[in-house]
Write a protein that holds these residues in place. Sequence first.
Motif, PDB file in Angstrom:
ATOM      1  N   ARG A 182      31.960  37.317  43.092  1.00  0.00           N
ATOM      2  CA  ARG A 182      32.700  38.350  43.807  1.00  0.00           C
ATOM      3  C   ARG A 182      34.162  37.936  43.913  1.00  0.00           C
ATOM      4  O   ARG A 182      34.490  36.748  44.037  1.00  0.00           O
ATOM      5  CB  ARG A 182      32.114  38.567  45.204  1.00  0.00           C
ATOM      6  N   MET A 183      35.048  38.934  43.871  1.00  0.00           N
ATOM      7  CA  MET A 183      36.479  38.636  43.877  1.00  0.00           C
ATOM      8  C   MET A 183      36.918  37.911  45.154  1.00  0.00           C
ATOM      9  O   MET A 183      37.783  37.031  45.115  1.00  0.00           O
ATOM     10  CB  MET A 183      37.289  39.918  43.688  1.00  0.00           C
ATOM     11  N   GLY A 184      36.311  38.280  46.280  1.00  0.00           N
ATOM     12  CA  GLY A 184      36.658  37.600  47.527  1.00  0.00           C
ATOM     13  C   GLY A 184      36.319  36.125  47.484  1.00  0.00           C
ATOM     14  O   GLY A 184      37.085  35.272  47.959  1.00  0.00           O
ATOM     15  N   ASP A 185      35.161  35.808  46.890  1.00  0.00           N
ATOM     16  CA  ASP A 185      34.750  34.421  46.760  1.00  0.00           C
ATOM     17  C   ASP A 185      35.648  33.672  45.781  1.00  0.00           C
ATOM     18  O   ASP A 185      35.978  32.489  45.987  1.00  0.00           O
ATOM     19  CB  ASP A 185      33.303  34.339  46.303  1.00  0.00           C
ATOM     20  N   LEU A 186      36.054  34.357  44.720  1.00  0.00           N
ATOM     21  CA  LEU A 186      36.933  33.722  43.748  1.00  0.00           C
ATOM     22  C   LEU A 186      38.274  33.369  44.388  1.00  0.00           C
ATOM     23  O   LEU A 186      38.821  32.279  44.176  1.00  0.00           O
ATOM     24  CB  LEU A 186      37.134  34.654  42.544  1.00  0.00           C
ATOM     25  N   ALA A 187      38.803  34.317  45.183  1.00  0.00           N
ATOM     26  CA  ALA A 187      40.074  34.053  45.865  1.00  0.00           C
ATOM     27  C   ALA A 187      39.959  32.846  46.780  1.00  0.00           C
ATOM     28  O   ALA A 187      40.859  31.983  46.822  1.00  0.00           O
ATOM     29  CB  ALA A 187      40.505  35.284  46.659  1.00  0.00           C
ATOM     30  N   ALA A 188      38.849  32.771  47.505  1.00  0.00           N
ATOM     31  CA  ALA A 188      38.658  31.641  48.415  1.00  0.00           C
ATOM     32  C   ALA A 188      38.540  30.336  47.647  1.00  0.00           C
ATOM     33  O   ALA A 188      39.006  29.277  48.106  1.00  0.00           O
ATOM     34  CB  ALA A 188      37.418  31.875  49.266  1.00  0.00           C
ATOM     35  N   ARG A 189      37.953  30.380  46.454  1.00  0.00           N
ATOM     36  CA  ARG A 189      37.782  29.151  45.669  1.00  0.00           C
ATOM     37  C   ARG A 189      39.112  28.644  45.121  1.00  0.00           C
ATOM     38  O   ARG A 189      39.328  27.434  44.990  1.00  0.00           O
ATOM     39  CB  ARG A 189      36.796  29.425  44.522  1.00  0.00           C
ATOM     40  N   THR A 200      49.411  26.284  49.073  1.00  0.00           N
ATOM     41  CA  THR A 200      50.349  27.379  48.780  1.00  0.00           C
ATOM     42  C   THR A 200      49.622  28.712  48.591  1.00  0.00           C
ATOM     43  O   THR A 200      50.106  29.760  49.030  1.00  0.00           O
ATOM     44  CB  THR A 200      51.155  27.054  47.512  1.00  0.00           C
ATOM     45  N   THR A 201      48.465  28.692  47.919  1.00  0.00           N
ATOM     46  CA  THR A 201      47.719  29.934  47.698  1.00  0.00           C
ATOM     47  C   THR A 201      47.256  30.530  49.019  1.00  0.00           C
ATOM     48  O   THR A 201      47.350  31.747  49.229  1.00  0.00           O
ATOM     49  CB  THR A 201      46.515  29.683  46.787  1.00  0.00           C
ATOM     50  N   GLU A 202      46.775  29.684  49.918  1.00  0.00           N
ATOM     51  CA  GLU A 202      46.326  30.166  51.218  1.00  0.00           C
ATOM     52  C   GLU A 202      47.467  30.806  51.983  1.00  0.00           C
ATOM     53  O   GLU A 202      47.285  31.841  52.659  1.00  0.00           O
ATOM     54  CB  GLU A 202      45.726  29.027  52.034  1.00  0.00           C
ATOM     55  N   ALA A 203      48.670  30.241  51.870  1.00  0.00           N
ATOM     56  CA  ALA A 203      49.839  30.819  52.544  1.00  0.00           C
ATOM     57  C   ALA A 203      50.114  32.231  52.033  1.00  0.00           C
ATOM     58  O   ALA A 203      50.427  33.145  52.811  1.00  0.00           O
ATOM     59  CB  ALA A 203      51.054  29.919  52.337  1.00  0.00           C
ATOM     60  N   GLY A 204      50.014  32.425  50.727  1.00  0.00           N
ATOM     61  CA  GLY A 204      50.226  33.759  50.169  1.00  0.00           C
ATOM     62  C   GLY A 204      49.123  34.726  50.539  1.00  0.00           C
ATOM     63  O   GLY A 204      49.379  35.905  50.833  1.00  0.00           O
ATOM     64  N   LEU A 205      47.873  34.232  50.567  1.00  0.00           N
ATOM     65  CA  LEU A 205      46.754  35.101  50.930  1.00  0.00           C
ATOM     66  C   LEU A 205      46.866  35.606  52.358  1.00  0.00           C
ATOM     67  O   LEU A 205      46.426  36.727  52.662  1.00  0.00           O
ATOM     68  CB  LEU A 205      45.428  34.363  50.736  1.00  0.00           C
ATOM     69  N   LYS A 206      47.436  34.809  53.248  1.00  0.00           N
ATOM     70  CA  LYS A 206      47.591  35.253  54.631  1.00  0.00           C
ATOM     71  C   LYS A 206      48.470  36.502  54.713  1.00  0.00           C
ATOM     72  O   LYS A 206      48.253  37.361  55.572  1.00  0.00           O
ATOM     73  CB  LYS A 206      48.164  34.126  55.484  1.00  0.00           C
ATOM     74  N   VAL A 207      49.431  36.626  53.818  1.00  0.00           N
ATOM     75  CA  VAL A 207      50.269  37.831  53.777  1.00  0.00           C
ATOM     76  C   VAL A 207      49.448  39.016  53.279  1.00  0.00           C
ATOM     77  O   VAL A 207      49.464  40.107  53.860  1.00  0.00           O
ATOM     78  CB  VAL A 207      51.496  37.608  52.871  1.00  0.00           C
ATOM     79  N   LEU A 208      48.685  38.804  52.204  1.00  0.00           N
ATOM     80  CA  LEU A 208      47.865  39.879  51.651  1.00  0.00           C
ATOM     81  C   LEU A 208      46.753  40.294  52.604  1.00  0.00           C
ATOM     82  O   LEU A 208      46.367  41.472  52.643  1.00  0.00           O
ATOM     83  CB  LEU A 208      47.253  39.450  50.323  1.00  0.00           C
TER      84      LEU A 208
END
Length: 299
Positions: free
Chosen positions: A247-254, A261-269
């Motif tokens: 699932r895309m949500g799981d992929l993003a978390a992985r 840095t990725t987590e920082a960007g995801l917090k905006v999204l």
Amino acid sequence: MRTLLPGFPVRAVGRKKPQRSYRRSIDRHAGRGLMLPRTSWFVGCGNMGGAMVEGWRKAGVDLSGMTAVSPSGRAIAGVKVVTSIPESEPDWCFLGFKPQMIDAIAPDLEPHVGSDTVLLSILAGVELDSLRAKFPRARSVVRLMPNLPVSEGEGVTALLSNDTDDATRDAIQALHEKLGFAPWCKSDDELVLISAIAGSGPAYVARFVDAFAIVGRELGLAPDVADKLALETIAGTGLMARKSGERMGDLAARVASPGGTTEAGLKVLDADDGVVAMVREVVAAARRRSDEMAAAARD
């Protein structure tokens, strides 16, 4: 001579019908794959219709029975093109003109859509009942909502009918599965929802990818590098998710490391007014416009 569209003459339908076998579904021949019904028309074969034809051609579908009816006479690879409605009646008749033109076109086309004809419409917003009212003698009426990636066999085509027999239904699905994912819908509303996400989706995805490229250029990347990075990132992500089934949500978390840095960007999204809220508004706007078009077609 009457005119269907500017420069689009209509020949009179003769009383004599050609002798045809009852088999209307797509034939399967060893070594030849799928074959469209022996007499198939695509009336108004524009961008989306052309994408469907291109996808079938690349998939090896036998298009020898297909005639595209186009007032411009523009060549379409793989099919015969004529500028006027042929005589007699087709086995299958695809409608691919602009939906706003149906009231102008239907009166002249209807005499050619008889009790042996399966009508297949890609007209956005024109519901089954509206199509049946305009083509009352059609053997069955089918709505199709494809998206442009069908040209590469990687598209989505939503299917809907309430009067199609099993054999014809199977034939329609077999043909459109050559273009990608082809789910059957239970109602016009479900088809509209799929269209708002998948039909319009390539445009929205393209804008999102382009936004990454724009930001890359703004931050100093060469334009060709920024464009290639954005495209390959989304293409690779989609391919990885398809192959893994993740699932895309799981992929993003992985991808996102805690505190990285990725987590920082995801917090905006992921903010309340972030990407999910934006997509809700986008899909709602598309559905509202579809409802407006459906109401206009009913009048």
